[in-house]
Design an enzyme around this catalytic site. Structure first.
Site, PDB file in Angstrom:
ATOM      1  N   LYS A  79       0.850  -1.196   0.000  1.00 26.16           N
ATOM      2  CA  LYS A  79       0.000   0.000   0.000  1.00 26.16           C
ATOM      3  C   LYS A  79       0.883   1.242   0.000  1.00 26.16           C
ATOM      4  O   LYS A  79       1.935   1.270   0.667  1.00 26.16           O
ATOM      5  CB  LYS A  79      -0.879  -0.037   1.251  1.00 26.16           C
ATOM      6  N   SER A 154      -9.670   1.727   3.190  1.00 27.32           N
ATOM      7  CA  SER A 154      -8.807   2.439   2.276  1.00 27.32           C
ATOM      8  C   SER A 154      -7.791   1.562   1.551  1.00 27.32           C
ATOM      9  O   SER A 154      -7.252   1.984   0.534  1.00 27.32           O
ATOM     10  CB  SER A 154      -8.057   3.534   3.037  1.00 27.32           C
ATOM     11  N   SER A 178      -9.673  -0.602   7.491  1.00 22.40           N
ATOM     12  CA  SER A 178      -9.165  -0.491   6.118  1.00 22.40           C
ATOM     13  C   SER A 178      -8.477  -1.714   5.550  1.00 22.40           C
ATOM     14  O   SER A 178      -8.155  -1.731   4.367  1.00 22.40           O
ATOM     15  CB  SER A 178      -8.204   0.687   6.014  1.00 22.40           C
TER      16      SER A 178
END
Ligand code: GLN
Length: 479
Positions: A79, A154, A178
């Site tokens: 990420k 997210s 997330s």
């Protein structure tokens, strides 16, 4: 679909037997990316030459008997808020677009030490604020199971990467859900470790008392493998804790039954009228399954659950407003020159941050401001303690808890235009970050109407990942 399901342990087996070299393995993933990345958009960046060079280096280590581990050469997507040396660290924000990280996050350094190849930069909601990846400043990511739907957020890029078979695993971060929510939306496994289990050094901070790095994978065993690799004490993060060496992957092996396991069913989560029928049905089927596997189910109560979203949006925004103050075009981030210093700050921050990030900074600054601090921030901290005590109390009568991950399956792009509606997609994940405990989302079924994956969440006591993973893998194998 089955052909896409790749695992770290499967790939390690292919490498060990010589069926594939690391270069061939990585090329296979790049080919899959070439086929589908156009419609998915999981990556913000992927340096092909670099990952192929890393694979070639893994192959030569293996050939000379010096493989770093049995995973040497296996790619893991990262990420974009978890920094890696020489790579972008934009957090999907315009303000950090020009940043190239000069160092590795501890989690990334530990992966490299095992031979894993950090594999590109994955899309996310800007600064990890959001539940759909629609807040990325750069582009949307689509759900590989249905490209008209969001992958969740997210860590939407991480979940989409694993679900599309672009890599066997990815790292994400979880501040309010997330990792678990996008895992559920995309039909993969997502683990939020206990707060302190994984060093946050090199994770761009959103809300420091809630943030944790964790794995997204296609199997529970793989989640254990990655947790073994990244967990442990790090002098650079004073909240990090020592981990048992090599304990999680072994604990994540499925067992024959769930005999002797007490599974708590928190009534405040299960009685929620907002749960969609497909999610409710999967949960009921899974409850029946754990009983069939010999577990005992007990009703438990988390009475302060109803305050979790409100408390989260005070604590998380307060911490975010402080953490994001450094991105001002002077200390960090893209500078847009103005008439004078104040104007330069205003322009850099005004144009650098997206609407949701600004909303959170404003909220956070408000709840911390003099006159409101006691009424909001201090009060929220007190309720947070009550929420944490709820968990301590509930774990006296059960070993793990089981709940939905999300009220509904992955929604369509643009469907949740109202921020409050979006915030409510995290009602089942947020309390766990406030309490600090560990939790995992596993794919448990499909929604009868949309065909979309439905996840089930298992919650574990603090630092009890070994037990959580064992229950999760035994359950998942039997679903
Ligand atoms: N969706 C939640 C939020 O918008 C949680 C995000 C996260 O865990 N990073 O804040």
């Amino acid at each position: 679909m089955a052909a896409e399901l790749r695992t770290i342990s499967g790939d390690a087996g292919l490498l060990a037997s010589g069926q594939l070299s690391a270069v061939e393995l990585v090329k296979g993933y790049l080919e899959r990316i070439d086929k589908r990345e156009g419609e998915i958009g999981a990556f913000l960046a992927l340096d092909r030459e670099k990952v192929l060079a890393a694979a070639a280096a893994a192959d030569s280590r293996r050939a000379s008997g010096k493989a770093l581990s049995r995973f040497d050469g296996v790619p893991v997507g990262i990420k974009d808020c978890i920094v890696a040396e020489g790579e972008t660290a934009s957090c999907a924000s315009k303000i950090l677009k020009p940043v190239i990280s000069p160092f590795d996050a501890t989690a990334v350094a530990r992966l490299r030490a095992m031979g894993f190849i950090p594999f590109g930069r994955l899309n996310m909601d800007e600064f990890a604020m959001g539940s759909s990846c629609e807040n990325s400043a750069f582009h949307k990511t689509a759900n590989p199971r249905d490209v008209s739907r969001v992958p969740g957020g997210s860590s939407g890029g991480s979940a989409a990467c694993v679900a599309a078979g672009f890599a066997p695993a990815a790292l994400g971060s979880d501040t309010g859900g997330s990792i678990r929510q996008p895992a559920a939306f995309c039909g993969v496994v997502g683990l939020k470790p206990t707060y302190g289990r994984v060093s946050r050094y090199g994770l761009v901070a959103f809300a420091s008392s809630l943030d944790q790095i964790g794995p997204l994978t296609n199997s529970v065993e793989d989640a254990g493998i990655l947790l073994d690799s990244i967990a442990g004490r790090d002098p650079r993060d004073s909240t990090s804790l020592p981990a048992p060496a090599g304990g999680f992957a072994a604990a994540a092996q499925p067992r024959g039954s769930l005999k002797g396991v007490r599974i708590g069913l928190p009534k405040e989560y299960l009685d929620n009228p907002g749960i969609a029928p497909g999610v409710a049905k999967t949960l009921q089927d899974t409850i029946a399954k754990v009983r069939e596997l010999g577990a005992e189910t007990v009703e438990v109560s988390l009475p302060h659950t109803k305050y979790a979203v409100a408390v989260y949006y005070i604590v998380a925004t307060a911490e975010a407003s402080a953490n994001l103050a450094r991105f001002d075009g002077m200390r960090y981030g893209a500078r847009i020159d103005g008439r004078d210093l104040a104007d330069t700050y205003l322009k850099s921050r005004g144009q650098g941050f997206g609407a949701e990030v600004k909303r959170r900074i404003l909220l956070g600054t408000y709840v911390l401001s003099s006159g409101y601090y006691d009424a909001y921030y201090l009060r929220a901290q007190k309720v947070r303690t009550l929420i944490r005590r709820d968990f301590d109390e509930a774990f006296k009568s059960c070993d793990v808890m089981m709940t939905p991950v999300t009220p509904d399956v992955a929604f369509k792009f643009g469907e949740k235009a109202d921020p409050l509606q979006m915030y409510l997609s995290d009602i089942f994940t947020i309390a766990l970050n406030l309490s600090g405990n560990c939790g995992i989302s596993i794919p448990a079924g499909r929604d009868g109407v949309t065909g979309m994956p439905v996840g089930v969440q298992l919650l574990g006591n603090s630092l009890d990942e070994a037990r959580l993973l064992g229950v999760a893998s035994t359950l998942m194998k039997n679903l």
